[in-house]
Design an enzyme around this catalytic site. Structure first.
Site, PDB file in Angstrom:
ATOM      1  N   SER A  77       7.459  31.463  26.773  1.00  0.00           N
ATOM      2  CA  SER A  77       6.215  32.093  26.339  1.00  0.00           C
ATOM      3  C   SER A  77       5.184  31.969  27.436  1.00  0.00           C
ATOM      4  O   SER A  77       5.163  30.979  28.183  1.00  0.00           O
ATOM      5  CB  SER A  77       5.698  31.407  25.065  1.00  0.00           C
ATOM      6  OG  SER A  77       4.376  31.806  24.778  1.00  0.00           O
ATOM      7  N   TYR A 113       4.731  23.763  20.543  1.00  0.00           N
ATOM      8  CA  TYR A 113       5.394  25.016  20.913  1.00  0.00           C
ATOM      9  C   TYR A 113       5.424  25.186  22.432  1.00  0.00           C
ATOM     10  O   TYR A 113       6.475  25.489  23.022  1.00  0.00           O
ATOM     11  CB  TYR A 113       4.643  26.180  20.262  1.00  0.00           C
ATOM     12  CG  TYR A 113       5.187  27.553  20.590  1.00  0.00           C
ATOM     13  CD1 TYR A 113       6.339  28.034  19.980  1.00  0.00           C
ATOM     14  CD2 TYR A 113       4.536  28.388  21.503  1.00  0.00           C
ATOM     15  CE1 TYR A 113       6.836  29.297  20.267  1.00  0.00           C
ATOM     16  CE2 TYR A 113       5.021  29.648  21.801  1.00  0.00           C
ATOM     17  CZ  TYR A 113       6.167  30.099  21.183  1.00  0.00           C
ATOM     18  OH  TYR A 113       6.648  31.356  21.475  1.00  0.00           O
TER      19      TYR A 113
END
Length: 264
Positions: free
Chosen positions: A159, A172
């Site tokens: 990401s 995350y």
């Protein structure tokens, strides 16, 4: 003018991923779904993976890919990629269905805590779950990809949060940073196999995962921060993955590619 059998054969043979077997994890929805459709359009045979109790989205996707195709070019396999035995079953199912080793693995499966907690407020349970799905994959299965028809391809998903480092995404982002580090190491450890390993790191993409837990105001703020004035779409990511999966992408190896429209 009618298409001749010779033209049909030439068209089929020209597809860059013709008859290569691809596993796309988390492909019943979001980015994974679009990637499965795109790889299929390039000639790949697809293993559509999902982990929830609802198989309908995965079944629907397989039906779309298999429409008018005999034998079927897509199968559906339920597997939790954080579970070693289920990962093994996923590969075994692919090889049985298509009588071929797996050539391409694309891992899009991922989760985040949609309450967006601070580091101090992240629970152990949330942290462990995020790492189990996003980072604790079983690398030695992936490394078993065999060079065939142009070489194996491992395409992992990170990401652009790893570069943005925004509050509320600690677990995350840490999990995705681990994926990026292991991608670079894996590419080196696969020396001599003809298998490449790369990592695609999208920015904000309009998917169910992105919208979860966000208000309209928060979404608008993210759009305003984008130089292109919009959220990314799944179709923005698919061509890059198709390239990395093909013979043309062979010289791209051990790389982290951020695809975010300039957001980061």
């Amino acid at each position: 003018m009618a298409t001749t059998p010779q033209q049909l054969n030439a068209s089929t043979e020209s597809l860059p991923l013709q008859d290569r077997v691809a596993i796309v994890t988390g492909s019943s929805r979001g980015i994974g779904r679009q990637l499965a459709l795109h790889l299929s359009s390039l000639g790949a045979k697809l293993v559509i993976n999902y982990s929830s109790s609802n198989s309908s989205p995965a079944d629907s996707l397989a039906a779309d890919i298999n429409a008018g195709s005999l034998p079927p070019r897509a199968i559906v396999v339920r597997a939790d990629i954080s579970d070693q035995a289920q990962v093994q079953s996923l590969f075994d199912s692919a090889e049985r269905a298509f009588d071929s080793p797996v050539h391409i693995l694309v891992n899009t499966a991922g989760v985040l805590d949609s309450t967006y907690p601070s580091v101090a407020n992240t629970t152990i349970e949330s942290f462990d779950h995020v790492f189990a799905v996003n980072a604790r994959e079983y690398w030695y299965y992936w490394a078993s990809l065999q060079k065939r028809g142009g070489g194996g391809r491992i395409i992992l998903f990170s990401s652009s949060q790893v570069a943005a480092l925004r509050p509320g995404f600690a677990a995350y982002t840490a999990a995705k940073a681990a994926v990026e580090a292991m991608t670079k190491i894996l590419a080196k450890e696969l020396k001599g196999t003809g298998i490449t390993a790369n990592c695609v790191a999208p920015g904000p993409i309009a998917t169910e995962l992105f919208f979860g837990g966000r208000t309209e105001e928060q979404v608008k703020k993210i759009i305003d921060e984008s130089p292109l004035g919009r959220l990314g779409e799944t179709k923005d990511v698919a061509p890059l993955v198709g390239f990395l999966a093909s013979d043309a992408g062979e010289w791209v190896n051990g790389q982290i590619i951020r695809i975010n429209g300039g957001y980061v």
